[in-house]
Motif scaffolding. Structure first.
Motif, short mmCIF file in Angstrom:
data_model
loop_
_atom_site.label_atom_id
_atom_site.label_comp_id
_atom_site.label_asym_id
_atom_site.label_seq_id
_atom_site.Cartn_x
_atom_site.Cartn_y
_atom_site.Cartn_z
N PHE A 31 52.62 51.86 26.19
CA PHE A 31 51.99 50.47 26.03
C PHE A 31 50.61 50.88 25.79
CE2 PHE A 31 55.86 49.92 28.34
CZ PHE A 31 56.49 48.70 27.94
N GLU A 32 50.27 50.58 24.70
CA GLU A 32 48.80 50.81 24.28
C GLU A 32 48.13 49.45 24.37
OE1 GLU A 32 45.94 51.48 20.58
OE2 GLU A 32 47.91 52.71 20.50
N SER A 52 55.16 47.09 17.82
CA SER A 52 55.52 46.07 18.30
C SER A 52 54.39 45.40 19.52
CB SER A 52 56.98 45.86 18.78
OG SER A 52 57.92 45.22 17.89
N ALA A 53 54.15 44.12 19.23
CA ALA A 53 53.22 43.64 20.20
C ALA A 53 53.94 43.01 21.35
CB ALA A 53 52.45 42.70 19.26
N LEU A 54 53.26 43.17 22.52
CA LEU A 54 53.69 42.40 23.90
C LEU A 54 52.69 41.73 24.43
CD1 LEU A 54 55.63 42.07 26.25
CD2 LEU A 54 54.79 44.39 27.13
N VAL A 55 52.75 40.34 24.74
CA VAL A 55 51.68 39.34 25.12
C VAL A 55 51.58 39.82 26.78
CG1 VAL A 55 50.73 37.31 25.59
CG2 VAL A 55 52.19 37.61 23.49
N THR A 104 45.42 39.58 26.28
CA THR A 104 45.77 41.16 26.25
C THR A 104 47.08 41.33 25.73
OG1 THR A 104 44.73 41.03 28.60
CG2 THR A 104 45.59 42.96 27.69
N VAL A 105 47.02 42.30 24.77
CA VAL A 105 48.41 42.49 23.97
C VAL A 105 48.51 44.11 24.06
CG1 VAL A 105 49.42 42.61 21.56
CG2 VAL A 105 47.68 40.62 22.28
N ALA A 106 49.70 44.42 24.43
CA ALA A 106 50.10 45.68 24.65
C ALA A 106 51.06 46.23 23.31
CB ALA A 106 51.07 46.08 25.69
N PHE A 107 50.83 47.19 22.42
CA PHE A 107 51.44 47.72 21.40
C PHE A 107 52.57 48.95 21.64
CE2 PHE A 107 47.58 45.69 19.97
CZ PHE A 107 48.05 44.62 19.10
N ILE A 108 53.52 48.88 21.34
CA ILE A 108 54.66 49.81 21.48
C ILE A 108 55.25 50.49 20.19
CG2 ILE A 108 56.92 50.17 22.56
CD1 ILE A 108 56.62 47.35 23.62
N PRO A 109 55.16 51.48 19.93
CA PRO A 109 55.56 52.03 18.57
C PRO A 109 57.01 52.01 18.56
CG PRO A 109 54.40 53.80 20.07
CD PRO A 109 54.92 52.68 20.91
#
Lengths: 245, 245
Positions: A31-32, A52-55, A104-109
């Motif tokens: 989770f970046e 993919s983004a995660l809020v 804040t957003v987390a990016f998942i490959p």
DNA sequence: CGCCTACTTGACTTACTTCAAAAACAGTGG
DNA sequence: CCACTGTTTTTGAAGTAAGTCAAGTAGGCG
């Protein structure tokens, strides 16, 4: 601040029973995490996404840009949502994503997600289900913006957002964060800003709700629901306790 | 009449590379085929579906019924489409499905589909992808009905349908079947029937298209595309040759 | 032939947009 | 702390696009 994967797991568990192995697989993802300011874009129309983004916190929006330069908001996403799971199987984004307030957003490959999907089909199905719920929300937006009169249209939007915020445990008392301007409401509901303001004033006068300082306050839930012709079945929540105001 | 599975395979191959094993799995599914007449419902809002529908021939529609009794059409589906893949993970249908003109629909048991998904993840992903394309079409409908002026709105709808019909090899020359009434167009685009008629007359006068006897005729594709502010990226077709009219 | 439904057209009305200007508010710097 | 600038919200007045209403025509079918 909560861990990104906890937020995701909480959201997925809202509708799917995940095994301990699924949870482990989710926790092992990368989770970046990044912070964004109000109205900052983080995925643009035309991008070829590999994440993919995660809020993780805050509120984000999806929108179309038209040939005319006009903007149309399509949907809003709260903590725990995967606002662009849509991008998973798609070469080129047909819409953009931006933060509404600070978020804040987390990016998942994508590569990691696909590997996890192969190993844990239930996890895949839970994300699939999530995208189907998104689609149901889109359908409702078509109906809302095409068939409902202005007051009902606006009331319906607030009903949906409040209901979803409640499911995501973001409602304190009878209020939740709603960092949206009148202009943005207009670009969401397909009405001119003057109409937005007058319609909002009417809803305030009804005593059912208020929108102040970036907060939505629901004073009479049943009344707001009635005004908005709102029925939550399309949200396909498993635990369906209505707001008790 | 083509086999149900051939129609499905053709559609899925439009965007996903399926292995021979995937095809075999698809051919092994049970397709219970039924015929429907114009405006006949085959899935109702509120149903708890245990089958998925596949359009084998004809055109079907998805629609919402509002509290007021009003009807809102959400999307149209052509040969090869899975118009309620949405129902796969959903307890209760939030919208109904009906035939527009006469149509043939095949029903596939959810249980068999899930088994096939476990065995052939690529097949699952191709159907998932299909549902994501549906969602993209919904998004475009939000924008179309909320932000585009009447003429562009109608032109855009016809552009999309013609483009999709072409991809499904349903266009002969410059025409394709379009068994839709003015009233239904109104309930799709969110306009009164009188406006539908006047707007359609305007499009006819432009010489870009015609709609006659249940057929859409595109005379000047580029002109129609311009009028409708139409760009096909959101349809995420792999092979993207535009209609050559 | 007559009935029903679908389409077409015209006249009237109104809800919403547009335009414009004032008031409230937030942020910046003196 | 308060003036200064820009943005968002609020309100008013005018114009118009689209809805409603109503009547007439055409097409399909028993």
């Amino acid at each position: 601040m909560e861990k990104a994967y906890d937020v995701l797991i909480r959201n997925l568990c809202e509708h799917t029973a995940l095994a301990e192995e699924d949870l482990a697989e989710i926790r092992a993802l990368t989770f970046e995490q990044r912070e964004f300011g109000p109205n900052e874009d983080f995925i643009r129309q035309g991008d070829e996404p590999e994440h993919s983004a995660l809020v993780v916190s805050g509120m984000v929006a999806r929108y179309h840009l038209l040939g005319s330069g006009q903007r149309q908001y399509l949907a809003f996403h709260l903590t725990g949502d995967l606002p662009d799971a849509q991008g998973l199987f798609i070469d080129q984004m047909d819409h953009g994503l931006s933060a509404l307030g600070p978020a804040t957003v987390a990016f998942i490959p994508h590569r990691e997600l696909f590997r996890a999907f192969r190993r844990r089909p239930t996890f895949a199905h839970s994300v699939w289900r999530e995208t189907l719920r998104d689609a149901a929300i889109f359908r409702e937006a078509i109906t809302n913006n095409s068939a409902r009169p202005m007051r009902a249209r606006m009331a319906h939007l607030f009903c949906e957002l409040f209901y979803r915020a409640r499911a995501a445990q973001l409602v304190r008392g009878n209020r939740c964060s709603m960092p949206i301007s009148l202009a943005q409401l207009g670009e969401t509901l397909g009405m001119a800003i003057a109409t937005v303001n007058r319609t909002l004033a009417e809803l305030r006068r009804s005593g059912a709700m208020d929108l102040r300082e970036g907060e939505l306050i629901v004073l009479k839930w049943r009344e707001l629901q009635r005004l908005g012709d709102f029925s939550p079945v399309y949200l396909h929540q498993k635990r369906q306790s209505p707001p008790q105001v």
